[in-house]
Design a protein around this motif. Structure first.
Motif, PDB file in Angstrom:
ATOM      1  N   ALA A 145       0.735  -1.204  -0.086  1.00  0.00           N
ATOM      2  CA  ALA A 145      -0.001   0.526   0.059  1.00  0.00           C
ATOM      3  C   ALA A 145       0.693   1.080   0.048  1.00  0.00           C
ATOM      4  N   SER A 146       2.150   1.133   0.560  1.00  0.00           N
ATOM      5  CA  SER A 146       2.652   1.977   0.767  1.00  0.00           C
ATOM      6  C   SER A 146       3.129   2.913  -0.262  1.00  0.00           C
ATOM      7  N   GLU A 147       3.317   2.029  -1.860  1.00  0.00           N
ATOM      8  CA  GLU A 147       3.594   2.386  -3.121  1.00  0.00           C
ATOM      9  C   GLU A 147       3.064   3.440  -3.413  1.00  0.00           C
ATOM     10  N   TYR A 148       1.326   3.361  -2.998  1.00  0.00           N
ATOM     11  CA  TYR A 148       0.426   4.167  -2.965  1.00  0.00           C
ATOM     12  C   TYR A 148      -0.389   5.468  -2.870  1.00  0.00           C
ATOM     13  N   ARG A 149       0.400   5.405  -1.585  1.00  0.00           N
ATOM     14  CA  ARG A 149      -0.212   6.311  -0.263  1.00  0.00           C
ATOM     15  C   ARG A 149       0.604   7.619  -0.095  1.00  0.00           C
ATOM     16  N   ASN A 150      -0.449   8.469  -1.184  1.00  0.00           N
ATOM     17  CA  ASN A 150      -0.529   9.932  -0.949  1.00  0.00           C
ATOM     18  C   ASN A 150       1.043  10.956  -2.210  1.00  0.00           C
ATOM     19  N   ARG A 151       0.917   9.499  -2.872  1.00  0.00           N
ATOM     20  CA  ARG A 151       2.027   9.420  -4.599  1.00  0.00           C
ATOM     21  C   ARG A 151       1.114  10.287  -5.213  1.00  0.00           C
ATOM     22  N   TRP A 152       1.086  11.889  -5.135  1.00  0.00           N
ATOM     23  CA  TRP A 152       0.500  12.769  -5.931  1.00  0.00           C
ATOM     24  C   TRP A 152       1.797  13.328  -6.862  1.00  0.00           C
ATOM     25  N   ASP A 153       2.879  12.874  -6.800  1.00  0.00           N
ATOM     26  CA  ASP A 153       3.665  12.537  -7.985  1.00  0.00           C
ATOM     27  C   ASP A 153       3.239  11.355  -9.678  1.00  0.00           C
ATOM     28  N   ARG A 154       2.922  10.439  -9.002  1.00  0.00           N
ATOM     29  CA  ARG A 154       2.650   9.923 -10.437  1.00  0.00           C
ATOM     30  C   ARG A 154       1.514  10.467 -10.608  1.00  0.00           C
ATOM     31  N   ILE A 155       1.230  11.051 -10.834  1.00  0.00           N
ATOM     32  CA  ILE A 155      -0.649  12.368 -11.859  1.00  0.00           C
ATOM     33  C   ILE A 155       0.145  13.191 -12.008  1.00  0.00           C
ATOM     34  N   GLN A 156       1.743  13.894 -11.170  1.00  0.00           N
ATOM     35  CA  GLN A 156       2.398  14.813 -11.957  1.00  0.00           C
ATOM     36  C   GLN A 156       3.046  14.758 -13.361  1.00  0.00           C
ATOM     37  N   LYS A 157       3.918  13.052 -12.899  1.00  0.00           N
ATOM     38  CA  LYS A 157       4.700  12.635 -14.049  1.00  0.00           C
ATOM     39  C   LYS A 157       3.702  12.897 -15.182  1.00  0.00           C
ATOM     40  N   ALA A 158       2.371  11.688 -14.586  1.00  0.00           N
ATOM     41  CA  ALA A 158       1.845  11.758 -16.926  1.00  0.00           C
ATOM     42  C   ALA A 158       0.892  13.069 -17.119  1.00  0.00           C
ATOM     43  N   LEU A 159       0.952  14.384 -16.149  1.00  0.00           N
ATOM     44  CA  LEU A 159       0.931  15.634 -16.744  1.00  0.00           C
ATOM     45  C   LEU A 159       1.714  16.326 -16.908  1.00  0.00           C
ATOM     46  N   ALA A 160       2.710  16.248 -17.020  1.00  0.00           N
ATOM     47  CA  ALA A 160       4.280  16.679 -17.004  1.00  0.00           C
ATOM     48  C   ALA A 160       4.642  17.107 -18.921  1.00  0.00           C
TER      49      ALA A 160
END
Length: 160
Positions: A145-160
């Motif tokens: 679960a820690s791989e996904y918890r509060n990982r806003w960077d995953r969205i930031q990377k997709a929108l970069a």
């Protein structure tokens, strides 16, 4: 006071929208009941857009002797069977329900951010629940679960 499911869902959607708006993204909420996604998120600098489906639980954490600690959200069969694309995300919000000792002091929610393709790896037996384990058993094809918890960077990377 009984907690309304509609208000719980709205709290999760608005919390995710707040987090993304604070990071400089343009966020649009879809009408209630819209199929497949709740938010459209755009990067005004790159013009990239993603869709986000938000699922919210007041307290998603379960602790058992057999499976250990895990978080669980009802995603429904329709979403579980939907087609995937790289720009479709799932935001699983755990409002972390306040304790009876401090009812007026809610905790900061946790948001577990998955690409839609990752949902299929984390579905429960009936394909209607998304389950994230704190410590997956060796050999399981799921991430902690820690791989996904509060990982806003995953969205930031997709929108970069």
């Amino acid at each position: 006071m009984a907690k309304d499911k509609v208000l719980t869902g709205a709290a999760g959607v608005h919390y995710v929208a707040f987090q993304l708006s604070a990071r400089g993204y343009v966020v649009g909420l879809t009408p209630p009941g819209a199929q497949l996604f709740d938010l459209l998120v755009a990067n005004p600098r790159t013009s990239k857009v993603i869709d986000i489906q938000v699922k919210t639980m007041r307290d998603a954490l379960t602790d058992t002797k057999k499976w250990g600690r895990y978080w669980c959200w009802r995603v429904g069969k329709k979403l579980a069977e939907a087609h995937s694309n790289e720009m479709f995300f799932l935001a699983l919000v755990d409002l972390r329900e306040e304790s009876p000792d401090t009812p007026d002091m809610p905790k900061q929610p946790d948001v577990y951010i998955l690409r839609f393709a990752e949902l299929k790896d984390n579905l429960g037996e009936e394909d209607a629940w998304c389950i994230l384990y704190e410590k997956p058993e060796p050999g399981w094809e799921v991430k902690s679960a820690s791989e996904y918890r509060n990982r806003w960077d995953r969205i930031q990377k997709a929108l970069a």
